[in-house]
Design an enzyme around this catalytic site. Structure first.
Site, PDB file in Angstrom:
ATOM      1  N   TYR A 125      -6.623   6.673   3.569  1.00  0.00           N
ATOM      2  CA  TYR A 125      -6.769   5.593   2.591  1.00  0.00           C
ATOM      3  C   TYR A 125      -6.012   4.335   3.031  1.00  0.00           C
ATOM      4  CZ  TYR A 125      -5.556   2.359  -0.963  1.00  0.00           C
ATOM      5  OH  TYR A 125      -5.348   1.183  -1.598  1.00  0.00           O
ATOM      6  N   CYS A 167     -17.729  -2.587 -19.293  1.00  0.00           N
ATOM      7  CA  CYS A 167     -18.117  -2.291 -17.903  1.00  0.00           C
ATOM      8  C   CYS A 167     -19.334  -3.125 -17.476  1.00  0.00           C
ATOM      9  CB  CYS A 167     -18.433  -0.807 -17.746  1.00  0.00           C
ATOM     10  SG  CYS A 167     -18.883  -0.362 -16.059  1.00  0.00           S
ATOM     11  N   CYS A 196     -15.834   1.615 -21.431  1.00  0.00           N
ATOM     12  CA  CYS A 196     -17.243   1.477 -21.042  1.00  0.00           C
ATOM     13  C   CYS A 196     -17.886   0.240 -21.671  1.00  0.00           C
ATOM     14  CB  CYS A 196     -18.022   2.736 -21.416  1.00  0.00           C
ATOM     15  SG  CYS A 196     -17.446   4.224 -20.537  1.00  0.00           S
ATOM     16  N   ASP A 239     -10.045   5.685  -2.466  1.00  0.00           N
ATOM     17  CA  ASP A 239      -8.844   6.087  -3.186  1.00  0.00           C
ATOM     18  C   ASP A 239      -9.279   6.770  -4.481  1.00  0.00           C
ATOM     19  OD1 ASP A 239      -9.720   3.958  -4.755  1.00  0.00           O
ATOM     20  OD2 ASP A 239      -7.696   3.579  -5.453  1.00  0.00           O
ATOM     21  N   CYS A 289     -24.987   3.303 -15.141  1.00  0.00           N
ATOM     22  CA  CYS A 289     -24.040   4.413 -14.974  1.00  0.00           C
ATOM     23  C   CYS A 289     -24.701   5.774 -15.215  1.00  0.00           C
ATOM     24  CB  CYS A 289     -22.855   4.244 -15.923  1.00  0.00           C
ATOM     25  SG  CYS A 289     -21.617   5.552 -15.739  1.00  0.00           S
ATOM     26  N   CYS A 319     -12.896   1.690 -15.547  1.00  0.00           N
ATOM     27  CA  CYS A 319     -13.346   3.076 -15.382  1.00  0.00           C
ATOM     28  C   CYS A 319     -12.131   3.981 -15.163  1.00  0.00           C
ATOM     29  CB  CYS A 319     -14.316   3.160 -14.202  1.00  0.00           C
ATOM     30  SG  CYS A 319     -15.329   4.654 -14.185  1.00  0.00           S
ATOM     31  N   GLU A 366       0.822  -1.208   0.000  1.00  0.00           N
ATOM     32  CA  GLU A 366       0.000   0.000   0.000  1.00  0.00           C
ATOM     33  C   GLU A 366       0.860   1.264   0.000  1.00  0.00           C
ATOM     34  OE1 GLU A 366      -2.970   0.157  -0.688  1.00  0.00           O
ATOM     35  OE2 GLU A 366      -3.684  -1.872  -0.368  1.00  0.00           O
TER      36      GLU A 366
END
Length: 302
Positions: free
Chosen positions: A114, A197, A194, A132, A203, A187, A31
């Site tokens: 985060y 997706c 798209c 995030d 959306c 995304c 992280e």
DNA sequence: GAGGCGTGGTG
DNA sequence: TCACCAAGCCT
């Protein structure tokens, strides 16, 4: 939305080493490294680190200079020093074990909202609101109908993320990971895919006709800045095994084709016989870089 | 709260 | 080519 994203995540999630059987320490290291640095550059360094320093105590015992060298070219080397300090605190205050809750994680140096939420969720299976840049962008499009989230994280965004989070703990962990991955792979900031997706039908941004961003992201200047000088200084120091003289820094900057940096370091070269002026010039140009040099055991000429 | 902080791949 | 961008944090 949960089931569609979950199904997509199960089929399409990247096979990343910190997603396999991995210690909390491994998750924390990943992280920190992934803060503003792409996965492809992090992965090989992460493998090296976990083999070399499998637990916080191993890492805490390493010299700062070795930590900075091992950090390589991941960028923002202060992250490495903060992780080093965090490992020290983990040893001193937590018996060498990465703390398993948001509040204690948040108190570690280099760990913000985060990272604390992500480690609590992905290493310890906690139900936390992970937000995030990927999750913010997915929420902005899918729910709000905007091309991009606001320039800075808002309270409204946090509230929305908390509201969307599944009540069930195990589902909340999968939701956080799935939405983040959707933002990273589908995304995306530029040219979102798209057509692939799983929640295209739902959306809000698509429904609104994919409106353009309402603000222009401002870029960060680089050429001629202190950061450029620091970058050149750190590049030399990473390769060095003993105290580095200012002459060497100048030669290296010139050889690397950084004329602006060489010019600035050239000023330092001329000032080299006047210690007080040199110190002032260095303080203005490479303040943080010098702090890192000092931490790493390097010396500049008197 | 805006700005500073490394680095390299990419459209 | 050259801005933009990449799992933020700290002051």
């Amino acid at each position: 939305m949960y089931s569609e994203i979950q199904e997509w995540f199960s089929a399409e999630a990247r096979d990343l080493p910190w997603r396999r059987d991995c210690s909390a320490w491994g998750i924390l290291v990943s992280e920190i490294m992934l803060q503003q640095t792409p996965v492809v550059r992090v992965q090989p360094v992460w493998e090296e680190w976990l083999e070399r320093w499998p637990a916080p105590a191993d890492f805490a015992a390493a010299p700062a200079a070795e930590v900075l060298r091992a950090w390589g070219r991941l960028g923002y080397p202060r992250r490495a020093l903060r992780l080093h300090a965090a490992a020290g605190e983990i040893v001193e205050r937590h018996g060498g074990a990465v703390p398993d809750n948001y509040e204690e994680l948040l108190s570690l140096p280099g760990v913000g909202t985060y990272t604390a939420a992500a480690v609590a969720a992905f290493a310890f299976g906690r139900r936390t609101t992970v937000v995030d840049t990927n999750i913010r962008r997915v929420h902005a499009r899918l729910v709000i109908g905007q091309a991009l989230p606001a320039p800075a994280l808002t309270a409204a965004e946090m509230a929305l993320a908390a509201d969307l989070l599944p009540e069930d703990t195990a589902e909340s962990v999968q939701w956080n990971a799935g939405v983040m991955e959707l933002g990273a792979l589908i995304c995306t900031a530029r040219s979102p895919k798209c057509g692939e997706c799983p929640v295209l039908e739902q959306c809000a941004w698509i429904a609104a006709g994919q409106p353009e961003p309402t603000y222009i992201p401002k870029g960060q200047p680089w050429a001629g800045t202190d950061r450029q000088v620091r970058g050149a200084v750190m590049a030399v120091l990473r390769a060095a095994s003993s105290p580095v003289h200012a002459d060497l820094l100048w030669n290296a900057a010139e050889a690397q084709g950084h004329p602006e940096v060489a010019k600035e370091l050239g000023k330092l070269h001329e000032l080299n016989t006047h210690a007080p002026q040199l110190e002032r010039a260095l303080a203005g140009l490479v303040a943080d870089g010098l702090a890192q040099l000092s931490d790493a055991g390097y010396q500049l000429p008197a």
